[in-house]
Design a protein around this motif. Structure first.
Motif, PDB file in Angstrom:
ATOM      1  N   GLU A 133       1.341  17.223 -40.096  1.00 42.11           N
ATOM      2  CA  GLU A 133       1.349  15.971 -38.761  1.00 42.11           C
ATOM      3  C   GLU A 133       2.902  15.496 -38.397  1.00 42.11           C
ATOM      4  O   GLU A 133       2.955  15.472 -37.419  1.00 42.11           O
ATOM      5  N   LEU A 134       3.660  14.841 -39.666  1.00 41.20           N
ATOM      6  CA  LEU A 134       4.723  14.306 -39.485  1.00 41.20           C
ATOM      7  C   LEU A 134       5.958  14.866 -39.322  1.00 41.20           C
ATOM      8  O   LEU A 134       6.639  14.835 -38.478  1.00 41.20           O
ATOM      9  N   VAL A 135       5.531  15.779 -39.677  1.00 41.62           N
ATOM     10  CA  VAL A 135       6.912  16.753 -39.816  1.00 41.62           C
ATOM     11  C   VAL A 135       6.898  17.543 -38.540  1.00 41.62           C
ATOM     12  O   VAL A 135       8.226  17.532 -37.633  1.00 41.62           O
ATOM     13  N   PRO A 142       5.024  10.466 -35.118  1.00 43.01           N
ATOM     14  CA  PRO A 142       5.372  10.147 -34.149  1.00 43.01           C
ATOM     15  C   PRO A 142       5.382  10.097 -32.601  1.00 43.01           C
ATOM     16  O   PRO A 142       4.564  11.669 -32.961  1.00 43.01           O
ATOM     17  N   GLY A 143       5.265   9.950 -31.638  1.00 42.64           N
ATOM     18  CA  GLY A 143       4.766   9.830 -30.324  1.00 42.64           C
ATOM     19  C   GLY A 143       3.787   9.945 -30.014  1.00 42.64           C
ATOM     20  O   GLY A 143       3.092   9.445 -29.035  1.00 42.64           O
ATOM     21  N   THR A 144       3.184   9.008 -30.707  1.00 42.64           N
ATOM     22  CA  THR A 144       1.914   8.778 -30.429  1.00 42.64           C
ATOM     23  C   THR A 144       1.573   7.091 -31.065  1.00 42.64           C
ATOM     24  O   THR A 144       2.602   6.591 -31.928  1.00 42.64           O
ATOM     25  N   LEU A 145       0.550   6.122 -31.032  1.00 40.73           N
ATOM     26  CA  LEU A 145       0.419   4.552 -30.849  1.00 40.73           C
ATOM     27  C   LEU A 145      -1.232   4.349 -30.734  1.00 40.73           C
ATOM     28  O   LEU A 145      -1.097   4.338 -29.729  1.00 40.73           O
ATOM     29  N   VAL A 146      -1.616   3.677 -31.770  1.00 37.86           N
ATOM     30  CA  VAL A 146      -2.897   2.905 -31.124  1.00 37.86           C
ATOM     31  C   VAL A 146      -2.531   1.938 -30.546  1.00 37.86           C
ATOM     32  O   VAL A 146      -1.936   1.331 -31.878  1.00 37.86           O
ATOM     33  N   ILE A 147      -3.079   1.940 -29.241  1.00 40.10           N
ATOM     34  CA  ILE A 147      -3.072   0.067 -28.715  1.00 40.10           C
ATOM     35  C   ILE A 147      -3.879  -0.663 -28.861  1.00 40.10           C
ATOM     36  O   ILE A 147      -3.426  -2.122 -29.124  1.00 40.10           O
ATOM     37  N   ASP A 148      -4.734  -0.756 -29.179  1.00 37.34           N
ATOM     38  CA  ASP A 148      -6.310  -1.338 -28.990  1.00 37.34           C
ATOM     39  C   ASP A 148      -7.368  -0.665 -30.011  1.00 37.34           C
ATOM     40  O   ASP A 148      -7.319   0.654 -29.856  1.00 37.34           O
TER      41      ASP A 148
END
Length: 158
Positions: free
Chosen positions: A67-69, A114-120
């Motif tokens: 998934e990282l690649v 990359p491209g995703t981030l858990v906000i809360d």
């Protein structure tokens, strides 16, 4: 799991003492013999055979690396386009994970991609709010996370 590993090491040393051979090859033979013994007596342990969990962890690692690649390639494609055509967005991911370390691991894996981030994370630890740099179909994104990371984490923690 820790008990099984320690028991396996103890059986390997016991094998070395019985064979009166103290070289590393004798230890490896004893370790493999101990694996067989623990495998055949696995029903007497509370947790499942530790090599199954170790294999699940290795699979989780490879899933993350894949998934990282793939996400790095997708981000590079977005950045190298002359005109930015991305749709950032936030979606709610309802999770089946119950333990704190499972939710933390899932959040970390999503954030490290990359491209995703858990906000809360919701108060009851059931919903993760995820920001995606280029969001496609929300259901597709949710199913992707559930079928890769979440399923692998559940398999490791069984």
């Amino acid at each position: 799991m820790a008990f099984q590993i320690l028991l396996n090491i103890a059986l390997a040393f016991l094998w070395m003492f019985i064979k009166v051979s103290y070289d590393p090859i004798s230890f490896v033979k004893g370790y493999l013999f101990g694996l067989l013994v623990i495998f055949f007596f696995r029903r007497f342990f509370r947790s499942r055979f530790y090599l199954f969990r170790l294999w699940s962890f290795i699979k989780l690692t490879f899933i993350f690396l894949k998934e990282l690649v793939l996400s790095n390639i997708a981000i590079v494609k977005i950045v190298l386009k002359p005109k930015l055509e991305m749709r950032p967005g936030i979606f709610a991911l309802e999770t089946d994970l119950t333990k704190g370390w499972q939710i933390t691991l899932l959040s970390s894996l999503i954030t490290l991609t990359p491209g995703t981030l858990v906000i809360d994370v919701s108060e009851d630890n059931k919903i993760l709010f995820v920001h995606a740099m280029d969001i496609g179909e929300v259901e597709e994104e949710i199913n992707s996370i559930k079928n890769t990371f979440e399923r692998a984490i559940l398999e490791v923690s069984r």
